[in-house]
Design an enzyme around this catalytic site. Structure first.
Site, PDB file in Angstrom:
ATOM      1  N   LYS A   1      49.796  32.976  43.652  1.00 23.24           N
ATOM      2  CA  LYS A   1      50.851  32.757  42.646  1.00 23.24           C
ATOM      3  C   LYS A   1      52.107  33.573  42.920  1.00 23.24           C
ATOM      4  O   LYS A   1      53.211  33.098  42.685  1.00 23.24           O
ATOM      5  CB  LYS A   1      50.321  33.044  41.243  1.00 23.24           C
ATOM      6  CG  LYS A   1      49.916  34.490  41.017  1.00 23.24           C
ATOM      7  CD  LYS A   1      49.171  34.658  39.699  1.00 23.24           C
ATOM      8  CE  LYS A   1      48.767  36.101  39.500  1.00 23.24           C
ATOM      9  NZ  LYS A   1      47.786  36.265  38.430  1.00 23.24           N
TER      10      LYS A   1
ATOM     11  N   ARG B   1      43.020  39.747  27.311  1.00 25.62           N
ATOM     12  CA  ARG B   1      43.845  38.637  27.725  1.00 25.62           C
ATOM     13  C   ARG B   1      42.936  37.415  27.574  1.00 25.62           C
ATOM     14  O   ARG B   1      42.372  37.241  26.505  1.00 25.62           O
ATOM     15  CB  ARG B   1      44.419  38.850  29.139  1.00 25.62           C
ATOM     16  CG  ARG B   1      45.732  38.065  29.333  1.00 25.62           C
ATOM     17  CD  ARG B   1      46.317  38.192  30.737  1.00 25.62           C
ATOM     18  NE  ARG B   1      45.526  37.493  31.742  1.00 25.62           N
ATOM     19  CZ  ARG B   1      45.855  37.438  33.039  1.00 25.62           C
ATOM     20  NH1 ARG B   1      46.950  38.029  33.482  1.00 25.62           N
ATOM     21  NH2 ARG B   1      45.087  36.785  33.893  1.00 25.62           N
TER      22      ARG B   1
HETATM   23  C1  LIG Z   1      46.908  37.037  38.961  1.00 23.73           C
HETATM   24  C2  LIG Z   1      45.458  36.842  38.797  1.00 23.73           C
HETATM   25  C3  LIG Z   1      44.585  37.286  39.796  1.00 23.73           C
HETATM   26  C4  LIG Z   1      45.051  38.056  41.005  1.00 23.73           C
HETATM   27  O1  LIG Z   1      45.454  39.337  40.609  1.00 23.73           O
HETATM   28  P1  LIG Z   1      45.899  40.457  41.657  1.00 23.73           P
HETATM   29  O2  LIG Z   1      45.981  41.701  40.870  1.00 23.73           O
HETATM   30  O3  LIG Z   1      47.213  40.011  42.204  1.00 23.73           O
HETATM   31  O4  LIG Z   1      44.862  40.515  42.701  1.00 23.73           O
HETATM   32  C5  LIG Z   1      43.241  37.023  39.622  1.00 23.73           C
HETATM   33  N1  LIG Z   1      42.785  36.384  38.536  1.00 23.73           N
HETATM   34  C6  LIG Z   1      43.590  35.938  37.562  1.00 23.73           C
HETATM   35  C7  LIG Z   1      43.004  35.227  36.399  1.00 23.73           C
HETATM   36  C8  LIG Z   1      44.955  36.165  37.656  1.00 23.73           C
HETATM   37  O5  LIG Z   1      45.757  35.733  36.663  1.00 23.73           O
END
Ligand SMILES: *Cc1c(COP(=O)(O)O)cnc(C)c1O
Length: 367
Positions: free
Chosen positions: A36, A131
């Site tokens: 992302k 969350r």
């Molecule tokens: C953004 C996200 C990740 C990845 O997180 P990082 O800290 O960049 O490794 C994994 N799972 C979910 C649900 C996320 O929103």
């Protein structure tokens, strides 16, 4: 090359991903590469897959569509709860989605039935970060209903910690996850294929724990891109922390007083931080501001000090005057990275060579 620009070194990303894959493999944990922050860049997606990621995850359906259009055929997961209004697009492009709402899963089921395919879902459980996630007491009933929906397959259970409240993954909450998995498997007589134990913030726990319980997957973005873990923002040994750099160009360079004069009120972006009087300093302005990145998230090169920023200007102090046209290279944190990636003013340059492209006129944050 134009400035500002984000330079992303594919070899370094590949190295980071491969290193994490190999550290986690002996613990029975696979890596889903999270794209992302780089808007589903197909080149980066391919680098992560060739490093051993078993699939890719992204929070935006648009990015998943970008990867599909570019021909990425591996397993793609939508890791943010789908918008119910996007159910058709989700089923058409993502193999798996992470869910917490039965109404959404029911809509995915209908959409999958229309398309004649099976959509896989991971149910997210709330373990304290507040969350996304189903409250643990409600999990069994959501599983029961999910299992009844046609064209939906329950792929597994997942958790996300640290992102909203900073709650650290640890033996306590991961043991709860393991209990939940086992209780679901016992109650419904099934085997869950995926137990997704979180994001980069779970690495410290996963690499240090005596027992990683049932967790068999982590979803990693920041650790691969920036080489650090998100809880203490410490570099992870063996990873590159300079795979991504942000380059900006000097547009003004003058000797100026260190303190403003006149009546001081609010600035364009909130309150001014009082400047100490250091006499005259070499003040440099770069063409980079809040419209391009998160200025507070930039690590400057040695001997360059961030003084302030506005929408379009980054003001720094330097040891000597820097000629206009000089490029400075900063290391972005996650916030600065995502802002720069989504700014139309910042170009992205993917480097497939790890040879340094530094010119004599460029000063770098990275040694
Ligand atoms: C953004 C996200 C990740 C990845 O997180 P990082 O800290 O960049 O490794 C994994 N799972 C979910 C649900 C996320 O929103």
């Amino acid at each position: 090359m134009s400035a500002p620009r984000l330079e992303i070194d594919l070899h370094k990303l590949h190295h980071n991903a491969r290193t994490l894959v190999e550290l986690l493999r002996p613990r029975g944990i696979q890596v889903v590469g999270v794209t992302k922050a780089v808007l589903g860049s197909p080149e980066i997606a391919r680098a992560l897959l060739s490093a051993g990621a078993v699939g890719l995850g992204d929070s935006r359906i648009e990015n998943i569509e970008t990867m599909r259009r570019a021909g990425v055929s591996e397993t793609l997961s939508l890791i943010r709860s789908p918008m119910i209004s996007q159910a058709d697009r989700v089923v058409a492009n993502a193999d798996i989605s992470f869910n917490t709402e039965l109404d959404v899963i029911a809509k995915l089921s209908k959409a999958a039935r229309r398309r004649g395919n099976v959509h896989r879902v991971v149910l997210m459980v709330e373990l304290g970060d507040l969350r996304e996630g189903i409250m643990p007491d409600d999990l069994a009933s959501v599983v029961r209903e999910t299992l009844c929906l046609p064209n939906i397959k329950l792929e597994g259970i997942g958790v996300n910690l640290a992102c909203r409240s900073g709650v650290a993954p640890d033996d306590a909450n991961m043991t709860v996850l393991g209990f939940l998995v086992e209780s679901i498997e016992r109650t419904f007589g099934l085997a869950l294929r995926v137990v997704s134990g979180g994001n980069s913030a779970s690495l410290t726990w996963a690499l240090g724990a005596a027992n990683t319980s049932r967790v068999n997957q982590l979803r990693l973005g920041e650790s691969v891109l920036l080489g650090c873990e998100p809880l203490q923002r410490q570099p992870i040994p063996g990873l590159h922390t300079d795979a991504v750099t942000l380059v900006a160009e000097v547009i003004e360079s003058k000797s100026k007083p260190s303190r403003p004069w006149g009546d001081v009120g609010e600035t364009a972006f909130g309150m001014a931080t009082p400047a100490s009087d250091r006499g005259r300093i070499d003040q440099t302005i770069l063409a980079l501001g809040h419209q391009d990145t998160d200025p507070a998230g930039l690590r400057p090169p040695p001997e360059i000090e961030l003084l302030g920023a506005s929408g379009d200007h980054l003001v720094v102090a330097s040891r000597c005057q820097l000629a206009v046209g000089t490029e400075l290279r900063f290391q972005p944190n996650y916030s600065a990275l995502v802002r720069a990636m989504t700014s139309p003013f910042v170009e992205n340059v993917l480097k497939a060579e790890s040879v340094s492209m530094q010119t004599g006129r460029e000063i770098s944050a990275t040694q």
